[in-house]
Design an enzyme around this catalytic site. Structure first.
Site, mmCIF file in Angstrom:
data_model
loop_
_atom_site.group_PDB
_atom_site.id
_atom_site.type_symbol
_atom_site.label_atom_id
_atom_site.label_comp_id
_atom_site.label_asym_id
_atom_site.label_seq_id
_atom_site.Cartn_x
_atom_site.Cartn_y
_atom_site.Cartn_z
ATOM 1 N N PRO A 102 0.818 -1.219 0.000
ATOM 2 C CA PRO A 102 0.000 0.000 0.000
ATOM 3 C C PRO A 102 0.851 1.268 0.000
ATOM 4 O O PRO A 102 0.362 2.353 -0.303
ATOM 5 C CB PRO A 102 -0.805 -0.106 1.304
ATOM 6 C CG PRO A 102 -0.760 -1.538 1.673
ATOM 7 C CD PRO A 102 0.568 -2.047 1.177
ATOM 8 N N GLU A 131 2.594 -9.036 8.096
ATOM 9 C CA GLU A 131 2.623 -7.574 8.135
ATOM 10 C C GLU A 131 3.602 -6.991 7.114
ATOM 11 O O GLU A 131 3.777 -5.778 7.035
ATOM 12 C CB GLU A 131 3.016 -7.105 9.546
ATOM 13 C CG GLU A 131 2.044 -7.512 10.629
ATOM 14 C CD GLU A 131 0.628 -7.060 10.338
ATOM 15 O OE1 GLU A 131 -0.290 -7.897 10.400
ATOM 16 O OE2 GLU A 131 0.448 -5.864 10.007
ATOM 17 N N ARG A 140 -1.514 -8.057 -21.125
ATOM 18 C CA ARG A 140 -2.462 -7.764 -22.199
ATOM 19 C C ARG A 140 -1.928 -6.672 -23.140
ATOM 20 O O ARG A 140 -2.441 -6.459 -24.218
ATOM 21 C CB ARG A 140 -3.817 -7.383 -21.656
ATOM 22 C CG ARG A 140 -3.855 -6.095 -20.854
ATOM 23 C CD ARG A 140 -5.131 -5.927 -20.089
ATOM 24 N NE ARG A 140 -6.290 -6.451 -20.755
ATOM 25 C CZ ARG A 140 -6.982 -5.827 -21.702
ATOM 26 N NH1 ARG A 140 -6.571 -4.664 -22.125
ATOM 27 N NH2 ARG A 140 -8.047 -6.362 -22.247
ATOM 28 N N ASP A 154 -9.060 0.290 -25.008
ATOM 29 C CA ASP A 154 -9.406 0.038 -23.610
ATOM 30 C C ASP A 154 -9.625 1.353 -22.862
ATOM 31 O O ASP A 154 -9.149 2.401 -23.280
ATOM 32 C CB ASP A 154 -8.233 -0.686 -22.912
ATOM 33 C CG ASP A 154 -8.285 -2.177 -23.153
ATOM 34 O OD1 ASP A 154 -9.312 -2.639 -23.687
ATOM 35 O OD2 ASP A 154 -7.320 -2.852 -22.819
#
Ligand SMILES: CN1CCN(C(=O)c2nonc2N)CC1
Length: 248
Positions: free
Chosen positions: A91, A118, A156, A171
Site C-alpha cells: 500500500p 505484516e 495484455r 481500452d
C-alpha cells in the site's frame, strides 16, 4: 519477457497463467512466469517463513533469510537476459495506473515480491526493491492478488496478446479516458435499442460517437482524469457539442 514471482502461495497464480488473455499470452510464450517460494529456502525442520517484529506489536513479518534467498534465486533467473526490475507490492507503493502498466510491459524482466503477514524487513526493500507498487488505498491479505493485477495489466499490452491490435488502444485509460459503452445482439433488448449509429456501418461516425461517449463518460464520472489531459481539437469539439446540449 521473464516474470519471476516470489510468493508463499504460487498456486494462486494459475488464475492468470491458465485463463483468458493473460493465460493465452503465457501459452504463446509472450512472457515466461516462474515462481520462487521462500518456504523452499528454509533451513529449519519446521520450514519457518515468518518472524517476530522488533519493537513488538501485532502480527509477524516474513523471515529474512528464506525470503532473501528466494529473491536472489529469482533475480538470477530474471536477470540472465538483460537487466530486471524488482517490484514489491504494498500500500506504500506508487499507484498502479495504465501508464505504469505500459511502462512495465515495455521494460525488461521483472521480479515481483509478494509479502505476507505484516510485510517484509525494510532492509530487504532498501537492498533489492527498485519500485514499490500499490493497486489501491486498501489492505489485502498478501501481495499475490496485487501481483496478479500487475501481471495481468501488463501481459495484455504485450504485442500479440490481444486478438485485435486496436483492443488495447480502445481500452479504458488507453488515451487517458474511460471506455465508451458497448453493445451486442440483440438489437432490441426489453424495449431498449442499440444506438442507431452502431448499426450504420459508417466507421467514421462510429469512431466519433465512441470517442464522444468516452469523453462524456469521463466528464461525468472522472473529471479528474480530464483535468490531466490536453484534449485534441476533435476531442474538444465532441465534448463541447455535448456540453452545449446540457447548458453546462
Ligand atoms: C504485506 N502485504 C500487505 C497487504 N498488501 C496490500 O494491501 C497491497 N499490495 O499492493 N497494493 C496493496 N494495497 C500487500 C502486501
Amino acid at each position: 519477457m521473464r516474470i519471476a514471482v516470489v510468493s508463499l502461495f504460487p498456486e494462486m497464480f494459475s488464475a492468470i497463467t491458465e485463463y483468458g488473455v493473460s493465460g493465452r499470452a503465457v501459452k504463446k510464450g509472450l512472457a515466461e512466469v516462474q515462481f520462487w517460494n521462500p518456504r523452499d529456502f528454509t533451513q529449519d525442520k519446521h520450514q519457518t517463513v515468518d518472524d517476530r517484529p522488533y519493537g513488538g506489536g501485532p502480527g509477524m513479518l516474513m523471515m529474512v533469510q528464506p525470503l532473501e534467498d528466494a529473491i536472489l534465486a529469482a533475480k538470477a533467473w530474471a536477470g540472465t537476459e538483460g537487466d530486471c526490475q524488482v517490484v514489491y507490492l504494498s500500500p506504500q507503493g506508487k499507484p498502479l495506473q495504465q501508464g505504469l502498466a505500459q511502462g512495465l510491459a515495455n521494460s525488461g524482466n521483472l521480479v515481483l515480491i509478494c509479502g505476507r503477514y505484516e510485510g517484509v524487513d525494510e532492509r530487504l526493500i532498501e537492498r533489492y526493491v527498485d519500485i514499490e507498487i500499490s493497486i489501491g488505498d486498501y489492505v489485502i491479505s498478501g501481495g499475490e492478488l496485487a501481483a496478479m493485477v500487475v501481471i495481468d495489466s501488463l501481459l495484455r499490452l504485450l504485442p500479440g496478446a490481444l486478438g485485435h491490435v486496436d483492443s488495447a488502444q480502445q481500452d479504458s485509460f488507453s488515451e487517458g479516458l474511460l471506455d465508451c459503452p458497448h453493445y451486442t445482439r440483440p438489437e432490441e433488448y426489453q424495449g431498449q435499442r442499440v444506438p442507431e449509429v452502431l448499426l450504420s456501418g459508417n466507421h467514421q461516425r462510429i469512431r466519433q460517437w465512441r470517442l464522444q461517449q468516452a469523453l462524456i463518460r469521463t466528464w461525468q464520472r472522472r473529471p479528474d482524469l480530464l483535468d490531466k489531459l490536453s484534449l485534441s481539437e476533435e476531442q474538444q469539439t465532441l465534448l463541447s457539442q455535448y456540453l452545449n446540449t446540457q447548458q453546462v
